[in-house]
Design a protein around this motif. Structure first.
Motif, PDB file in Angstrom:
ATOM      1  N   ALA A  59      -1.200   6.357 -16.566  1.00 35.83           N
ATOM      2  CA  ALA A  59       0.039   7.006 -16.138  1.00 35.83           C
ATOM      3  C   ALA A  59       0.889   6.065 -15.294  1.00 35.83           C
ATOM      4  CB  ALA A  59      -0.284   8.274 -15.346  1.00 35.83           C
ATOM      5  N   ARG A  60       0.243   5.322 -14.412  1.00 33.49           N
ATOM      6  CA  ARG A  60       0.997   4.391 -13.569  1.00 33.49           C
ATOM      7  C   ARG A  60       1.543   3.215 -14.388  1.00 33.49           C
ATOM      8  NH1 ARG A  60      -1.696   0.817  -8.891  1.00 33.49           N
ATOM      9  NH2 ARG A  60      -2.416  -0.240 -10.767  1.00 33.49           N
ATOM     10  N   ARG A  61       0.853   2.862 -15.464  1.00 34.50           N
ATOM     11  CA  ARG A  61       1.283   1.731 -16.288  1.00 34.50           C
ATOM     12  C   ARG A  61       2.708   1.923 -16.797  1.00 34.50           C
ATOM     13  NH1 ARG A  61       1.651   0.450 -21.447  1.00 34.50           N
ATOM     14  NH2 ARG A  61       0.799   2.445 -22.158  1.00 34.50           N
ATOM     15  N   HIS A  62       3.052   3.158 -17.114  1.00 32.90           N
ATOM     16  CA  HIS A  62       4.399   3.438 -17.618  1.00 32.90           C
ATOM     17  C   HIS A  62       5.460   3.284 -16.531  1.00 32.90           C
ATOM     18  CE1 HIS A  62       3.069   4.841 -21.551  1.00 32.90           C
ATOM     19  NE2 HIS A  62       2.085   5.467 -20.934  1.00 32.90           N
ATOM     20  N   LEU A  63       5.027   3.256 -15.271  1.00 34.01           N
ATOM     21  CA  LEU A  63       5.945   3.117 -14.141  1.00 34.01           C
ATOM     22  C   LEU A  63       5.520   1.932 -13.279  1.00 34.01           C
ATOM     23  CD1 LEU A  63       5.829   6.901 -13.310  1.00 34.01           C
ATOM     24  CD2 LEU A  63       7.881   5.757 -14.138  1.00 34.01           C
ATOM     25  N   SER A  64       4.969   0.909 -13.922  1.00 35.05           N
ATOM     26  CA  SER A  64       4.326  -0.188 -13.202  1.00 35.05           C
ATOM     27  C   SER A  64       5.275  -0.962 -12.299  1.00 35.05           C
ATOM     28  CB  SER A  64       3.657  -1.150 -14.199  1.00 35.05           C
ATOM     29  OG  SER A  64       4.613  -1.652 -15.122  1.00 35.05           O
ATOM     30  N   LYS A  65       6.554  -0.996 -12.622  1.00 30.90           N
ATOM     31  CA  LYS A  65       7.494  -1.758 -11.790  1.00 30.90           C
ATOM     32  C   LYS A  65       7.697  -1.119 -10.419  1.00 30.90           C
ATOM     33  CE  LYS A  65      11.922  -1.564 -12.355  1.00 30.90           C
ATOM     34  NZ  LYS A  65      13.299  -1.696 -12.897  1.00 30.90           N
ATOM     35  N   PHE A  66       7.288   0.151 -10.276  1.00 29.24           N
ATOM     36  CA  PHE A  66       7.523   0.864  -9.023  1.00 29.24           C
ATOM     37  C   PHE A  66       6.278   0.994  -8.147  1.00 29.24           C
ATOM     38  CE2 PHE A  66      10.422   2.622 -12.259  1.00 29.24           C
ATOM     39  CZ  PHE A  66      11.641   2.300 -11.692  1.00 29.24           C
ATOM     40  N   GLY A  67       5.084   0.962  -8.728  1.00 27.08           N
ATOM     41  CA  GLY A  67       3.875   1.283  -7.980  1.00 27.08           C
ATOM     42  C   GLY A  67       3.300   0.114  -7.196  1.00 27.08           C
ATOM     43  N   LYS A  68       2.443   0.437  -6.233  1.00 27.75           N
ATOM     44  CA  LYS A  68       1.727  -0.561  -5.446  1.00 27.75           C
ATOM     45  C   LYS A  68       0.358  -0.837  -6.085  1.00 27.75           C
ATOM     46  CE  LYS A  68       4.624  -0.542  -1.801  1.00 27.75           C
ATOM     47  NZ  LYS A  68       5.292   0.754  -1.925  1.00 27.75           N
ATOM     48  N   ASP A  69      -0.282  -1.907  -5.622  1.00 29.73           N
ATOM     49  CA  ASP A  69      -1.618  -2.257  -6.096  1.00 29.73           C
ATOM     50  C   ASP A  69      -2.624  -1.483  -5.253  1.00 29.73           C
ATOM     51  OD1 ASP A  69      -3.783  -3.380  -7.270  1.00 29.73           O
ATOM     52  OD2 ASP A  69      -3.573  -5.355  -6.337  1.00 29.73           O
ATOM     53  N   VAL A  70      -2.985  -0.283  -5.733  1.00 34.05           N
ATOM     54  CA  VAL A  70      -3.900   0.581  -5.004  1.00 34.05           C
ATOM     55  C   VAL A  70      -5.212   0.686  -5.776  1.00 34.05           C
ATOM     56  CG1 VAL A  70      -2.007   1.910  -3.992  1.00 34.05           C
ATOM     57  CG2 VAL A  70      -3.068   2.683  -6.139  1.00 34.05           C
ATOM     58  N   VAL A  71      -6.183   1.308  -5.130  1.00 32.12           N
ATOM     59  CA  VAL A  71      -7.485   1.532  -5.754  1.00 32.12           C
ATOM     60  C   VAL A  71      -7.632   3.025  -6.022  1.00 32.12           C
ATOM     61  CG1 VAL A  71      -9.981   1.322  -5.509  1.00 32.12           C
ATOM     62  CG2 VAL A  71      -8.472  -0.415  -4.506  1.00 32.12           C
ATOM     63  N   PHE A  72      -7.717   3.405  -7.292  1.00 37.17           N
ATOM     64  CA  PHE A  72      -7.931   4.798  -7.648  1.00 37.17           C
ATOM     65  C   PHE A  72      -9.417   5.126  -7.533  1.00 37.17           C
ATOM     66  CE2 PHE A  72      -3.988   3.998 -10.212  1.00 37.17           C
ATOM     67  CZ  PHE A  72      -3.172   4.861  -9.488  1.00 37.17           C
ATOM     68  N   VAL A  73      -9.731   6.244  -6.871  1.00 38.84           N
ATOM     69  CA  VAL A  73     -11.118   6.656  -6.691  1.00 38.84           C
ATOM     70  C   VAL A  73     -11.245   8.139  -7.019  1.00 38.84           C
ATOM     71  CG1 VAL A  73     -11.590   4.926  -4.912  1.00 38.84           C
ATOM     72  CG2 VAL A  73     -10.778   7.198  -4.229  1.00 38.84           C
ATOM     73  N   THR A  74     -12.460   8.568  -7.337  1.00 39.86           N
ATOM     74  CA  THR A  74     -12.754   9.968  -7.589  1.00 39.86           C
ATOM     75  C   THR A  74     -13.604  10.523  -6.453  1.00 39.86           C
ATOM     76  OG1 THR A  74     -14.785   9.483  -8.784  1.00 39.86           O
ATOM     77  CG2 THR A  74     -12.741   9.512 -10.077  1.00 39.86           C
ATOM     78  N   TYR A  75     -13.842  11.835  -6.495  1.00 38.46           N
ATOM     79  CA  TYR A  75     -14.727  12.439  -5.498  1.00 38.46           C
ATOM     80  C   TYR A  75     -16.119  11.826  -5.575  1.00 38.46           C
ATOM     81  CZ  TYR A  75     -11.533  16.114  -3.924  1.00 38.46           C
ATOM     82  OH  TYR A  75     -10.491  16.789  -3.347  1.00 38.46           O
ATOM     83  N   ALA A  76     -16.564  11.487  -6.790  1.00 40.25           N
ATOM     84  CA  ALA A  76     -17.878  10.851  -6.939  1.00 40.25           C
ATOM     85  C   ALA A  76     -17.919   9.501  -6.223  1.00 40.25           C
ATOM     86  CB  ALA A  76     -18.205  10.677  -8.418  1.00 40.25           C
TER      87      ALA A  76
END
Length: 379
Positions: A59-76
């Motif tokens: 999802a972020r790839r389609h808006l990559s010019k706007f997003g920061k370099d973050v780490v996506f994590v799950t509850y696990a």
């Protein structure tokens, strides 16, 4: 490092006021589909909690010019995280409520020290109520320009008082003290409730202790002011939010420089009055928030047509959103003066999608574009 969470069901969770609360399907779907959006206001290296890491990356790839370099994590992932190894850590949800705290504690009890106490959560809930804004903020904001402002709201605890207030208004808006995106709001063009409305209002009074009754104004323009409350209680103004709604539900924001937004807004509001109201908000709420609330919040306003047709009045507090808002997201996506103005929209077909449209048009007269279907320059 911060852990960011998009929990858009927050306002409904406040109304439920339960640790174990299951949000309506739409709220759960919105969180699942748009869980990645904190990447736009987070700092490099922050964590963003999502349901599905691969889906968030796509999802972020389609808006990559706007997003920061973050780490996506799950509850696990949170279950295995050693927070004692982090020198500085904060938890930053869309909004604080008992439900999100319980969800995080179930994932990792070590998060306890990074979250508000139960007493603090109770205070945040009270200040998130429409009653708080109606009694502690709106009257003081109107003093900034009594002859240039409108706005009143009455908290009613019985149906008898509800009917009295509606009779005085002729046309009314009834709002539950806690609700979101048009839920819990009824627009009434009669001076008395019909049987269906009376049943709904009586149920709100029973469940939430009361209901708000406000005059129904002739709104011509929606906007908001966005703020951030610091740990020491000081409040910083962050910017203007120009947005559109339909039936109380959020549609989208105009993305433009602050100077351009002020020019757009000047067609509907006295900017000197808006600036005065902004300063008052900082001063009034600082005393209430200090030691209780740290984070983003916004105040929704509207321009109202004068009854004589000569210009507009300012409603300085339609809503106090004691949480992050889509206006804050829009501010994080502000274009430079060299870039075109843009439209940010949240749409739904098979799923919720965030879209940003470039536009070569000057938006001074085209905020109605927020109501249109997807534009050609879809990002």
């Amino acid at each position: 490092m911060k852990l960011h969470i998009f929990n858009p069901e927050h306002d409904i969770a406040l109304a439920a006021n339960q640790e174990r609360f299951t949000a309506p399907h739409a709220g759960r779907r919105l969180r699942t589909d748009l869980g990645f959006i904190p990447a736009f206001w987070a700092s490099e290296g922050d964590m963003v909690l999502v349901d599905d890491v691969e889906a968030a990356i796509e999802a972020r790839r389609h808006l990559s010019k706007f997003g920061k370099d973050v780490v996506f994590v799950t509850y696990a992932d949170l279950k295995a995280f050693a927070f004692e190894d982090v020198e500085s850590f904060q938890v930053d949800p869309w909004g604080w409520d008992r439900t999100i705290k319980e969800q995080l504690l179930r994932a990792n009890s070590n998060l306890q020290s990074f979250m508000p106490s139960d007493d603090t959560l109770a205070a945040i809930r009270e200040m998130s109520s429409r009653r708080f804004a109606a009694e502690h903020l709106l009257p003081l904001l109107r003093e900034a320009g009594e002859e240039k402002t409108v706005g009143e709201a009455r908290y009613c605890t019985t149906m008898e008082v509800v009917k009295q207030a509606m009779a005085q208004n002729v046309k009314s808006v009834l709002k539950s003290p806690w609700s979101s995106s048009g839920r819990g709001v009824r627009y009434v063009e009669t001076a008395a409730p019909d049987a269906h409305l009376e049943g709904w209002a009586a149920n709100v009074v029973k469940r939430q202790g009361g209901i708000m009754v406000e005059p129904l104004y002739n709104k011509v323009y929606d906007f908001g002011l966005e703020f951030f409350c610091n740990a020491d209680g000081t409040i910083d103004f962050k910017g203007i939010s120009l947005f559109a709604t339909r039936g109380g539900a959020y549609l989208g924001n105009i993305l433009a420089t602050e100077a351009d937004k002020r020019e757009m807004l000047s067609r509907y509001a006295d900017l000197a009055l808006v600036d005065s109201v902004s300063e008052r908000i900082c001063n009034i709420l600082s005393a209430h928030f200090k030691g209780v609330y740290e984070g983003a919040f916004g105040v929704d306003m509207m321009a109202v047509a004068r009854e004589d047709g000569d210009g507009f009045m300012l409603h300085p507090c339609v809503e106090l959103n004691l949480r992050r808002t889509m206006g804050h997201l829009a501010l994080a996506l502000t274009p430079t003066i060299a870039e075109p103005q843009r439209i940010m929209r949240i749409s739904y077909a098979d799923k919720y999608r965030m879209r940003i449209h470039d536009t070569a048009k000057n938006l001074l007269n085209t905020s109605c574009l927020l109501y249109t279907s997807d534009a050609a320059d879809d990002r």
